[in-house]
Scaffold this motif. Structure first.
Motif, short mmCIF file in Angstrom:
data_model
loop_
_atom_site.label_atom_id
_atom_site.label_comp_id
_atom_site.label_asym_id
_atom_site.label_seq_id
_atom_site.Cartn_x
_atom_site.Cartn_y
_atom_site.Cartn_z
N GLU A 117 1.06 -1.16 -0.04
CA GLU A 117 -0.02 -0.20 0.07
C GLU A 117 0.87 1.15 0.20
O GLU A 117 0.91 2.38 -0.82
CB GLU A 117 -1.19 -0.75 1.01
N LEU B 31 -3.44 4.19 6.74
CA LEU B 31 -4.35 4.28 8.27
C LEU B 31 -4.72 3.33 8.54
O LEU B 31 -4.57 2.50 9.76
CB LEU B 31 -5.01 5.50 8.27
N ALA B 32 -5.29 2.10 8.12
CA ALA B 32 -5.98 0.53 8.49
C ALA B 32 -4.95 0.30 8.67
O ALA B 32 -4.65 -0.71 9.83
CB ALA B 32 -6.64 0.49 7.21
N TYR B 33 -3.97 -0.17 7.47
CA TYR B 33 -2.98 -1.09 8.09
C TYR B 33 -2.23 -0.80 9.03
O TYR B 33 -1.90 -1.42 9.99
CB TYR B 33 -2.05 -1.49 6.51
N GLN C 40 -9.81 12.66 -3.74
CA GLN C 40 -10.27 11.74 -3.25
C GLN C 40 -9.43 10.46 -3.36
O GLN C 40 -9.35 9.93 -2.40
CB GLN C 40 -11.31 12.13 -4.36
N THR D 17 -6.33 10.77 0.06
CA THR D 17 -7.24 10.89 1.03
C THR D 17 -7.37 8.65 1.16
O THR D 17 -7.99 8.18 2.33
CB THR D 17 -8.51 10.95 1.22
N GLU D 18 -8.05 8.37 0.18
CA GLU D 18 -8.18 6.81 0.13
C GLU D 18 -7.31 6.01 0.25
O GLU D 18 -7.08 5.78 1.46
CB GLU D 18 -8.79 6.05 -1.48
N ILE E 117 -4.26 7.05 1.58
CA ILE E 117 -3.96 7.67 3.33
C ILE E 117 -4.97 6.59 4.69
O ILE E 117 -4.37 6.60 5.27
CB ILE E 117 -4.12 9.05 3.69
N SER E 118 -6.13 6.91 3.70
CA SER E 118 -7.45 5.38 4.62
C SER E 118 -6.27 4.60 4.83
O SER E 118 -6.46 3.60 5.44
CB SER E 118 -9.14 5.81 4.47
N ASN E 119 -6.89 4.03 3.86
CA ASN E 119 -5.60 2.82 3.85
C ASN E 119 -4.81 2.33 4.62
O ASN E 119 -4.06 1.11 5.13
CB ASN E 119 -5.61 1.85 2.16
#
Length: 576
Positions: A195, A234-236, A224, A227-228, A230-232
């Motif tokens: 990622e 963040l999840a990891y 978009q 941020t998508e 960055i969200s991925n």
């Protein structure tokens, strides 16, 4: 199961060993760590003597001095050994990065068709960074920890084997807890590194094409996507944090539990008179010399799993086939015809790009490629540059297949002037001499600038040849970039010249100047031209018309107008 574990770590160990570990620094560092640990192991024994004989009257100044000296010597040795082992780690990673860099820049263009530049950068920087953290920080602590545990356990067994056995019950408990967490961490680490590479690729592309983004009002779309990503990440990151958050408290729980048991049992022994107070204090100090490395081990094995995942990605790249290296013949290609013989090529299995392409170009002549977009014109150039190899057929210079000539020899004799005139961030001088290893004096540089009609505008810059052009030459106009590209080609004195309609995107004034420079550059050279506008190729010695990967017409402008329906249609649209 054990064999499988060994096999999985074998590539990682092999990769590290292949970097040529600095043996002297490593040996001294390990010996220093060993001495440091052995000195450290004497501290609890000295403390026992001090506690057991503790009273103001009986306090031994000599013993206190010995303890202070031991502390100082241990600290000095520890600092030296840590630095040397960190030095080894930094050197290994530097060589690993160098190896990765040298590999990536030698991979064929087809690799970069599949991978983004950001992803490749991530492999060189981020993945090697994971390995660096392991070798520079965690590995030295792991080595000293092993020595500390072995030494402490031996001394404790000699001091009191019953309490030692009780204390060592923590080991299988720790392994039981850490093994599943380690497996999970490895899986998360794989996903996080992938990622990170994808995110780096997207960000690199967005920043490199920032003007396109601004002109297209695409900020929201890029926002978009960003941020998508960055969200991925963040999840990891949170998954990784959850495991690390579990590891710490669990280890503390185990440590506190064993500490309470040891103090309780030891207190009973002291009360019974079977153990002295000093021995109990020494025992607790040794317990910490075992427990502290165990906490380090958990971090080491966690980082090892991450490094293993990073290593697998690096090995994938290192095992890829490079472009042809220095092997091949050195050949002078002046006055040699170029021939395509039954060439087939496709970028993937689904779609063929060139089908049974054959033609011959005599030395010193100009041949132009015309036809609808997507017909295969640029692919012909890619094959001539040897960015790709044909799946079938062959390309010859004289009687020699071009793939038998060394890449360096072949490309040094080819000049390429493209429509977008790629430039590197740096000065005009650096762009003119890019890829040339010998020193070029200013007189020669001004000479080629004059031949390319670039001398005048370069002189107008305060810094002349040392003017910074900006990323991708953004500080220069299109016409100026083209003339720099032409001057660069003059400097190389190519035997074969390839031009991808170098004046297509210029204004009429710049086009006239650039066309004069190109005409001068083409003199006496075999020239291949991709034509987007037929007006630039009406005087070509030969025009090859390509449609859907096949040659459907060959001849002069006049011959094709008379004998080729689609070419005639192109000519009527553009020339009348």
């Amino acid at each position: 199961m054990e064999d499988q574990s060994k096999n999985t770590f074998k590539p990682f160990i092999s990769l590290i060993l292949a970097t040529k570990i600095p043996k002297l620094a490593f040996t001294i560092g390990i010996i220093g760590s060993l001495i440091t640990t052995l000195v450290g192991l004497s501290i609890p024994l000295l403390t026992r003597e001090m506690v057991d004989g503790f009273s103001v009257e009986a306090m031994s100044i000599t013993l206190i001095v010995i303890i202070v000296v031991v502390f100082i010597v241990r600290a000095a040795l520890d600092a030296m050994s840590r630095y040397l082992l960190a030095y080894v780690g930094q050197n290994i990673v530097a060589r690993l990065r160098e190896r990765m860099l040298l590999k990536v820049i030698r991979l064929p263009v087809s690799y970069f068709d599949r991978k983004t530049s950001g992803e490749s950068v991530s492999r060189i920087v981020n993945d090697t960074g994971v390995v660096k953290d392991l070798i520079s920080q965690h590995f030295p602590q792991f080595i000293t920890g092993i020595i500390s545990i072995i030494g402490a356990v031996i001394i404790l067994i000699i001091m009191d084997w019953k309490m030692t056995v009780l204390m060592l019950t923590v080991v299988p408990v720790t392994i039981f807890i850490m093994r599943p967490l380690g497996k999970k961490m490895r899986k998360i680490s794989h996903g996080l590194q992938d990622e990170t590479a994808q995110f780096s690729g997207k960000i690199t592309q967005t920043i490199s094409e920032v003007r396109l983004m601004k002109a297209s009002n695409a900020e929201k779309a890029e926002e978009q996507k960003g941020t998508e990503g960055i969200s991925n990440l963040l999840a990891y990151g949170l998954k990784e944090s959850r495991i690390l958050a579990l590891i710490g408290p669990l280890m503390q729980l185990v440590i506190m539990g064993i500490l309470v048991v040891i103090i309780g049992y030891g207190g009973i022994r002291v009360a019974e008179g079977t153990m002295t107070t000093g021995s109990l204090v020494a025992f607790i100090l040794y317990l910490f010399q075992i427990i502290m490395p165990l906490t380090v081990f958990t971090m080491f094995f966690t980082q090892l799993q991450k490094a293993k995942g990073a290593t697998e990605r690096m090995i994938e790249i290192l095992e890829l086939e490079e472009e042809q290296g220095p092997d091949g013949i050195e050949m002078e290609i002046t006055n040699q015809p170029v021939r395509f013989e039954n060439v087939f090529f496709s970028y993937n299995e689904e779609e063929s790009v060139l089908q049974n392409v054959s033609f011959e170009v005599q030395p010193g002549t100009m041949v132009a490629f015309a036809g609808p977009s997507g017909g295969g014109k640029t692919t012909v150039f890619g094959l001539l540059e040897r960015f790709y190899e044909p799946q079938e057929g062959r390309i010859l210079i004289g009687n020699a297949p071009i793939n038998e000539i060394s890449l360096a020899s072949w490309r040094s004799q080819i000049g390429y002037v493209s429509q977008d005139s790629p430039m590197v961030a740096g000065t005009i001088r650096e762009n003119l001499t890019y890829g040339i290893e010998t020193d070029i004096d200013d007189e020669r540089l001004w000479g080629v600038a004059k031949m390319a009609y670039a001398e005048q505008f370069i002189q107008q810059f305060p810094n002349g040849l040392d003017t910074e052009v900006g990323e991708r030459g953004i500080k220069l106009s299109g016409g100026q970039r083209q003339r720099i590209a032409i001057a660069r080609a003059f400097l190389r004195d190519p035997k074969i010249l390839m031009m991808d309609e170098a004046t297509a995107s210029l204004d009429s004034q710049s086009e006239k100047i650039v066309q004069q420079a190109l005409t001068r550059l083409m003199e006496g050279r075999t020239t291949f031209v991709i034509a987007h506008r037929l007006s630039t190729i009406v005087n070509a010695d030969k025009i090859i018309f390509i449609e859907k990967g096949e040659i459907t017409g060959v001849g002069t402008h006049k011959e094709l107008v008379n004998g080729h329906a689609l070419y005639r249609e192109f000519a009527e649209q553009q020339l009348t």
